[in-house]
Design an enzyme around this catalytic site. Structure first.
Site, PDB file in Angstrom:
ATOM      1  N   GLU A   1      33.399  95.891 -81.475  1.00  0.00           N
ATOM      2  CA  GLU A   1      32.108  95.683 -80.787  1.00  0.00           C
ATOM      3  C   GLU A   1      30.965  95.494 -81.779  1.00  0.00           C
ATOM      4  O   GLU A   1      29.944  94.889 -81.454  1.00  0.00           O
ATOM      5  CB  GLU A   1      31.808  96.850 -79.829  1.00  0.00           C
ATOM      6  CG  GLU A   1      31.472  98.200 -80.465  1.00  0.00           C
ATOM      7  CD  GLU A   1      32.680  99.051 -80.833  1.00  0.00           C
ATOM      8  OE1 GLU A   1      33.778  98.483 -81.018  1.00  0.00           O
ATOM      9  OE2 GLU A   1      32.529 100.285 -80.953  1.00  0.00           O
TER      10      GLU A   1
ATOM     11  N   CYS B   1      39.432 102.727 -81.409  1.00  0.00           N
ATOM     12  CA  CYS B   1      39.430 103.890 -82.301  1.00  0.00           C
ATOM     13  C   CYS B   1      40.066 105.098 -81.617  1.00  0.00           C
ATOM     14  O   CYS B   1      41.267 105.101 -81.430  1.00  0.00           O
ATOM     15  CB  CYS B   1      38.011 104.136 -82.809  1.00  0.00           C
ATOM     16  SG  CYS B   1      38.032 104.835 -84.463  1.00  0.00           S
TER      17      CYS B   1
ATOM     18  N   HIS C   1      36.238  99.027 -84.961  1.00  0.00           N
ATOM     19  CA  HIS C   1      35.221  98.855 -83.909  1.00  0.00           C
ATOM     20  C   HIS C   1      34.819  97.380 -83.792  1.00  0.00           C
ATOM     21  O   HIS C   1      33.836  96.952 -84.399  1.00  0.00           O
ATOM     22  CB  HIS C   1      33.986  99.703 -84.233  1.00  0.00           C
ATOM     23  CG  HIS C   1      34.232 101.161 -84.063  1.00  0.00           C
ATOM     24  ND1 HIS C   1      34.137 101.783 -82.844  1.00  0.00           N
ATOM     25  CD2 HIS C   1      34.594 102.116 -84.947  1.00  0.00           C
ATOM     26  CE1 HIS C   1      34.425 103.071 -82.979  1.00  0.00           C
ATOM     27  NE2 HIS C   1      34.711 103.298 -84.245  1.00  0.00           N
TER      28      HIS C   1
HETATM   29  N1  GLN Z   1      37.741 110.983 -83.931  1.00  0.00           N
HETATM   30  C1  GLN Z   1      38.603 109.948 -84.379  1.00  0.00           C
HETATM   31  C2  GLN Z   1      38.717 109.895 -85.891  1.00  0.00           C
HETATM   32  O1  GLN Z   1      37.897 110.423 -86.595  1.00  0.00           O
HETATM   33  C3  GLN Z   1      38.174 108.594 -83.848  1.00  0.00           C
HETATM   34  C4  GLN Z   1      36.863 108.143 -84.381  1.00  0.00           C
HETATM   35  C5  GLN Z   1      36.274 107.032 -83.581  1.00  0.00           C
HETATM   36  O2  GLN Z   1      36.645 106.815 -82.434  1.00  0.00           O
HETATM   37  N2  GLN Z   1      35.311 106.356 -84.138  1.00  0.00           N
HETATM   38  O3  GLN Z   1      39.631 109.303 -86.416  1.00  0.00           O
END
Ligand code: GLN
Length: 542
Positions: free
Chosen positions: A516, A379, A514
């Site tokens: 994980e 992310c 994600h």
């Molecule tokens: N802050 C970033 C976004 O909102 C990444 C979010 C995250 O890593 N879950 O896109």
């Protein structure tokens, strides 16, 4: 017929109620039953999505896009049953539903009260969305005695009456502290905590007693007498080295036996062979690798719960122990500290929000790319790897993310529109913060002949869980591709990049989702298996 097991906690918080619930779920499953696990959280936020990870630990995201308590992650990892929106509720959500009904006029004429209106809404939630489950395990967040928890305790007390005690069991988790000067485990806090439960009308049926050493028979008898619980139903829950040992340890102490006995079920003994083989792998690794996790919330490891579990699963798949090196990314913002990464076999930059520490994450990505150390960006970790490549490979001046204010070249920009199941969802900069991200499972189409396709064993379409507001901007794709970056998965409409990789690098992958959240000990996520495999290769080089 679904039977309900209500799990409460007493004495202190952080006793591992979530794990205990997950372990009991796994044991019942191993006896052939279908289980579902739920969490009722007494805090007033509508969901944990707006809370700092320092307050609440990780926000666990379900396939259907709910932002939930991290205990749901334990439930999924231990039982393999995917959690749903209907598995986690908070005081905030219950009240907002009741107030919405009141405004609609659903209760016309009535005065809305905690009892019966709030408690009825809690009860409706507990029994909703269940089909052929044999057991629904409902964990009540917090500790008995908390003011916020009272409506929940009242609701589960009433359910015992409504559904009948033959269908409801109350399990209470407590702590027996060891006092070295007395050389004894103390039972008094447990007695008080059960008294507190009794004061709201709940008599626990089984007590699960956390203790750092064996509980002598005399103490068990004492607890049984004072708390009005059969001695066999006072189950010791002793500290163990690995969380994956918990189901076997609780089984050996008779937890699932007592549950079957309570419900008068003659069930076959549980088949625990897969738990035993996981334990063998965890306790007898053939090697070890060190992984640096360069993040922001490194002061509270619960903030990265699923991540550290998924790394452990990657270790299980490769038969190695993972030595995790948690590093606050801000450290890399002063130049002479990158040597902290010397000798690590893999670098992982996890998800995160906000500007603090992002330049350090970019520095970690530069280090990994240039020194050919395996890099896994998740992310925000992917977004920063792309910004790094834009600045240092493609020479794009002022490359940044609009999450951190205006920049000359927004390589990462606000996501305002996406498609899900044929429906366009829209957001704008002025939207509120709660529940407004791109959340839950989305499909991605994988580029043929990419490393990613190999990792996903030839899959053409994958589904992974998301939680983010910003997205890599495809306007820069050509510049980055020309410098060796590959956009190896995109949303089915081709508009949103999902995965990037650098084919020339031994292992450099960034994912917008994600992974994980979907890794389980019995089914390690392929990305974590592959990343740890690359780290094992790296460990042979350095
Ligand atoms: N802050 C970033 C976004 O909102 C990444 C979010 C995250 O890593 N879950 O896109």
């Amino acid at each position: 017929m679904t039977r309900f097991i209500f799990i409460t906690g007493g004495v202190v918080s952080s006793l591992g109620k979530g794990l205990a619930s997950a372990a009991l779920g796994a044991l019942l499953q191993a006896r052939g039953f279908k289980v579902r696990l739920r969490k009722l959280d007494p805090y007033i936020n509508v969901d944990p999505g707006t809370m700092s990870p320092y307050q609440h630990g990780e926000v666990y995201v379900t396939d259907d896009g709910a932002e939930t308590d991290l205990d749901l992650g334990h439930y999924e990892r231990f039982t393999g049953v995917s959690s749903r929106q209907s598995d986690n509720v908070t005081t905030g959500r219950i009240y907002s539903d009741v107030i919405a009904r009141e405004r609609r006029g659903d209760y016309l004429g009535a005065t809305i009260q905690v009892i019966p209106h709030i408690t009825e809404a809690i009860k409706e939630f507990v029994v909703s969305d269940l089909t052929d489950e044999d057991f629904a395990l409902c964990e009540i967040g917090g500790t008995v005695g908390d003011i916020e928890g009272l409506p929940f305790l009242e609701a589960i007390r009433q359910l015992g009456n409504d559904l009948g005690r033959a269908k409801c069991m109350y399990l209470h988790l407590t702590l027996l502290p060891y006092i070295p000067t007395a050389g004894e485990l103390k039972t008094k806090p447990t007695q008080h905590s059960v008294k507190e439960l009794l004061s709201v009308g709940i008599q626990p049926d089984v007590l699960l007693c956390r203790a750092e050493r064996d509980i002598p028979d005399g103490e068990r008898r004492k607890i049984a007498q004072f708390c009005n619980v059969r001695q066999d139903a006072v189950i010791p829950a002793l500290d163990v080295a690995s969380i994956y040992q918990v189901p076997i340890a609780y089984h050996e102490q008779g937890l699932d036996r007592e549950v079957c006995r309570y419900f008068d079920i003659d069930a076959p003994a549980p088949n625990l062979s897969r738990w035993k083989s996981i334990m063998d792998r965890v306790t007898k690794p053939e090697g070890e690798v060190s992984i640096a996790v360069v993040g922001k919330y490194t002061g509270l490891l619960d903030a990265y719960k699923s991540l550290s579990e998924a790394l452990t699963h990657g270790g299980i798949a490769n038969n190695v122990k993972i030595n995790l090196n948690w590093i606050d990314s801000e450290i890399f913002e002063s130049e002479d500290t990158v040597h902290l990464l010397d000798g690590v076999h893999g670098i992982l930059v996890p998800g995160g929000f906000g500007e603090r520490g992002v330049e350090g994450k970019i520095a970690a990505a530069t280090f990994a790319r240039e020194r050919k150390v395996p890099y896994f960006g998740i992310c925000l970790g992917m977004q920063m790897a792309v910004v790094e490549a834009a600045r240092n490979l493609a020479g794009i001046k002022g490359a940044g993310s609009s999450e951190f204010g205006q920049c000359q070249n927004p390589i990462v920009g606000l996501l305002t529109e996406w498609e899900r199941d044929g429906i366009i969802e829209k957001r704008s900069e002025d939207d509120g913060m709660g529940g407004t991200m791109r959340l839950g499972a989305f499909d991605a189409v994988v580029q043929k002949k990419s490393r990613i396709q190999d990792i996903y064993e030839g899959a053409e379409v994958i589904s992974e869980r998301h939680r983010h507001r910003y997205e890599v901007n495809l306007a820069y794709e050509d510049d980055l591709v020309a410098k060796g970056m590959m956009f190896s998965a995109k949303s089915p409409d081709g508009v949103l990049p999902e995965i990037v990789e650098i084919p020339e690098h031994p292992w450099f992958i960034g994912v917008q989702f994600h992974p994980e959240l979907k890794s389980r000990p019995f089914e390690p996520h392929p990305l974590f298996t592959s990343f740890i495999g690359a780290a094992v290769e790296q460990s042979r080089l350095v």
